[in-house]
Write a protein that holds these residues in place. Structure first.
Motif, PDB file in Angstrom:
ATOM      1  N   ASP A  55     -45.296   3.594  -5.566  1.00 14.58           N
ATOM      2  CA  ASP A  55     -45.999   4.149  -6.807  1.00 14.58           C
ATOM      3  C   ASP A  55     -44.997   3.722  -7.903  1.00 14.58           C
ATOM      4  OD1 ASP A  55     -47.146   5.252  -8.834  1.00 14.58           O
ATOM      5  OD2 ASP A  55     -48.372   6.840  -7.724  1.00 14.58           O
ATOM      6  N   VAL A  58     -43.888   6.832 -10.020  1.00 16.73           N
ATOM      7  CA  VAL A  58     -42.953   7.745  -9.431  1.00 16.73           C
ATOM      8  C   VAL A  58     -41.535   7.249  -9.421  1.00 16.73           C
ATOM      9  CG1 VAL A  58     -42.165   8.932  -7.218  1.00 16.73           C
ATOM     10  CG2 VAL A  58     -44.562   8.834  -7.944  1.00 16.73           C
ATOM     11  N   THR A  59     -41.414   5.760  -9.196  1.00 15.38           N
ATOM     12  CA  THR A  59     -40.268   5.382  -9.261  1.00 15.38           C
ATOM     13  C   THR A  59     -39.550   4.971 -10.640  1.00 15.38           C
ATOM     14  OG1 THR A  59     -40.691   3.959  -7.034  1.00 15.38           O
ATOM     15  CG2 THR A  59     -38.725   3.312  -8.405  1.00 15.38           C
ATOM     16  N   ASP A 102     -41.732   6.277  -2.293  1.00 13.21           N
ATOM     17  CA  ASP A 102     -41.747   7.493  -3.377  1.00 13.21           C
ATOM     18  C   ASP A 102     -40.737   8.590  -3.214  1.00 13.21           C
ATOM     19  OD1 ASP A 102     -43.982   6.141  -4.716  1.00 13.21           O
ATOM     20  OD2 ASP A 102     -45.525   7.621  -3.909  1.00 13.21           O
TER      21      ASP A 102
END
Length: 297
Positions: A55, A58-59, A102
């Motif tokens: 994702d 998220v990163t 993630d």
């Protein structure tokens, strides 16, 4: 391709990441606390020609924390068929590719193994960049034996399938480690207690985060607690102790077993079968069977 210079920040200090050799790099990322990142992981994330993650939103939080300005492409279970070949093509062209999860170590309950398989088949080097792992963190704080363990991932949401899987895992001679959804936790603990027996266990929640918790007890006690408590929040890992030692068969039970078996087969075979079932020496059981038959005569 990476954008801008390959640099990263730790606090107010800037560092330059060394160039990478062409390879697929599997980068472990923090499971909660963003400080749980290794310097090597930051170097790879900053310097890789191509970066892929589950994702990108998220990163991006992690990248911004350490001043890494670059774009990342998504690679997850829903686009693996299309994204995977593109990443392999980049690798085949001599570029370095970083694959980040993630949270935690790539390939643990994510589709990364498909990309690794394709890379290996193509003769491409695969490099692990180790770091945080929810499985190992939970195992360490559970207080349960860690010399042998089995990671079983997520159990089925369906009760019947969940129980079937637990029955398959019942004899594993080590600690069992599961990921679980907060909504299914109470039901899963109840199934575990009924299928596995009332083993010691630990529910580890929000590891490395502000509200980190490790609740320990028997499976039955934990099931009762979460059946009454509000639905817990956050990421959950359940650790369950190894199979409980069975009580040795009593002398009366062993005698009944020997007589029942001897009614169906010869004395020597009956003693051998009883030895397999009870763990007692065959010679001792044969001798006892002869005594029983003598008493009966």
């Amino acid at each position: 391709m990476s954008a801008g210079p390959a640099t990263f920040l730790i606090g107010q200090s800037a560092f330059t990441a060394p160039p990478l050799e062409p390879a697929l790099y599997l980068v472990a990322t923090p499971i909660g606390n963003l400080s749980d990142i290794t310097i090597r992981a930051l170097q790879v994330l900053a310097a890789a020609d191509v970066m892929a993650c589950e994702d990108t939103r998220v990163t991006r939080v992690l990248l911004e924390r350490y001043g890494i300005r670059r774009r990342a492409s998504a690679y997850h279970e829903h686009n693996a068929d299309s994204a995977g070949p593109k990443l392999i093509a980049e690798l085949a062209a001599g570029r370095s590719v970083a694959l980040a999860s993630d949270a935690g170590t790539p390939l643990v309950s994510d589709p990364g193994h498909r990309l690794v398989e394709a890379a290996i088949e193509a003769g491409i080097r695969v490099v692990p960049i180790p770091g945080a792992s929810a499985v190992l963190a939970a195992l360490a704080v559970s207080g349960l034996p860690s010399d042998a363990f089995f990671f079983a991932g997520f159990l089925s949401a369906k009760d019947g399938q969940r129980r079937t899987r637990l029955d398959e895992l019942k004899a594993v001679p080590g600690t069992l480690v599961f990921f679980e959804s907060p909504r299914r936790l109470a039901a899963s603990l109840r199934s575990m207690a009924e299928v596995l027996g009332d083993r010691p266990a630990a529910v580890c929640r929000e590891l490395t985060k502000t509200f980190e918790e490790a609740r320990r007890g028997t499976l039955a006690a934990l099931a009762a607690h979460y059946a009454e408590a509000d639905t817990p929040k956050g990421e959950i890992v359940v650790c369950v102790g190894p199979p409980l030692a069975e009580e040795p068969a009593s002398a009366e039970d062993t005698d009944r077993l020997l007589l029942a078996l001897s009614a169906e087969m010869g004395a020597s075979r009956a003693a051998g079968e009883a030895a397999r079932m009870t763990g007692t020496k065959k010679a001792d059981l044969y001798r006892r069977l002869m005594e029983l038959k003598g008493d009966a005569g």
